[in-house]
Motif scaffolding. Structure first.
Motif, PDB file in Angstrom:
ATOM      1  N   ARG A  41       0.844  -1.208   0.000  1.00  0.00           N
ATOM      2  CA  ARG A  41       0.000   0.000   0.000  1.00  0.00           C
ATOM      3  C   ARG A  41       0.870   1.245   0.000  1.00  0.00           C
ATOM      4  O   ARG A  41       0.596   2.209  -0.725  1.00  0.00           O
ATOM      5  CB  ARG A  41      -0.945  -0.006   1.193  1.00  0.00           C
ATOM      6  N   LEU A  47      -4.073  -1.783  -3.434  1.00  0.00           N
ATOM      7  CA  LEU A  47      -5.119  -0.877  -2.956  1.00  0.00           C
ATOM      8  C   LEU A  47      -5.333  -1.045  -1.455  1.00  0.00           C
ATOM      9  O   LEU A  47      -5.172  -2.142  -0.927  1.00  0.00           O
ATOM     10  CB  LEU A  47      -6.430  -1.163  -3.680  1.00  0.00           C
ATOM     11  N   GLU A  51     -10.692   0.469   0.535  1.00  0.00           N
ATOM     12  CA  GLU A  51     -11.133   0.629  -0.853  1.00  0.00           C
ATOM     13  C   GLU A  51     -11.651  -0.704  -1.401  1.00  0.00           C
ATOM     14  O   GLU A  51     -12.687  -0.741  -2.065  1.00  0.00           O
ATOM     15  CB  GLU A  51      -9.985   1.148  -1.726  1.00  0.00           C
ATOM     16  N   ARG A  55     -15.615  -1.434  -2.530  1.00  0.00           N
ATOM     17  CA  ARG A  55     -15.979  -1.929  -3.860  1.00  0.00           C
ATOM     18  C   ARG A  55     -16.774  -3.233  -3.799  1.00  0.00           C
ATOM     19  O   ARG A  55     -17.664  -3.448  -4.611  1.00  0.00           O
ATOM     20  CB  ARG A  55     -14.722  -2.180  -4.691  1.00  0.00           C
ATOM     21  N   ARG A  95      -4.257  -5.506  -6.440  1.00  0.00           N
ATOM     22  CA  ARG A  95      -3.645  -4.482  -7.294  1.00  0.00           C
ATOM     23  C   ARG A  95      -4.685  -3.701  -8.077  1.00  0.00           C
ATOM     24  O   ARG A  95      -4.532  -2.506  -8.311  1.00  0.00           O
ATOM     25  CB  ARG A  95      -2.649  -5.141  -8.251  1.00  0.00           C
ATOM     26  N   THR A  96      -5.775  -4.397  -8.479  1.00  0.00           N
ATOM     27  CA  THR A  96      -6.762  -3.756  -9.354  1.00  0.00           C
ATOM     28  C   THR A  96      -8.118  -3.545  -8.694  1.00  0.00           C
ATOM     29  O   THR A  96      -8.918  -2.743  -9.178  1.00  0.00           O
ATOM     30  CB  THR A  96      -6.996  -4.621 -10.607  1.00  0.00           C
ATOM     31  N   GLY A  97      -8.403  -4.305  -7.636  1.00  0.00           N
ATOM     32  CA  GLY A  97      -9.707  -4.231  -6.992  1.00  0.00           C
ATOM     33  C   GLY A  97     -10.763  -5.075  -7.685  1.00  0.00           C
ATOM     34  O   GLY A  97     -11.924  -5.053  -7.300  1.00  0.00           O
TER      35      GLY A  97
END
Length: 105
Positions: A41, A47, A51, A55, A95-97
């Protein structure tokens, strides 16, 4: 015969020690994963957990969010939910969510 009995007793005597060591090893791995997540992070490679939670929790309607785990080797967050007595596991690329896997209904 006496040797077999002694060997069996020795093995039985060591079982509680081995059982105690397993949770400690798991906790050390977990701590290492937490440190890797924090470092990722800080470097902007992963992420933040909040976060990821934001999501995903909105997509798992009617379920109670129970917590998460993080695998530093794969950078995958695994979020755990409970709905109607059934556990739902959601794997999210840190890394991307993006959701990369899901088990349960």
């Amino acid at each position: 015969m006496k040797m077999l009995v002694r060997a069996g007793l020795c093995v039985c005597a060591l079982l509680p020690v081995a059982a105690d060591a397993a949770p400690v090893a798991g906790m050390q791995r977990h701590r290492g994963d937490q440190e890797a997540a924090m470092e990722g992070r800080k470097q902007g490679r992963i992420l933040p957990l909040r976060e990821i939670e934001r999501r995903v929790t909105g997509k798992i309607r009617g379920a109670q969010y129970l917590g998460f785990d993080f695998d530093a080797g794969t950078a995958i967050y695994t979020l755990k939910f409970l709905r109607d007595g059934a556990v739902i596991w959601v794997d999210v690329d840190g890394r991307t969510g993006e959701i990369v896997g899901r088990t349960g209904k």
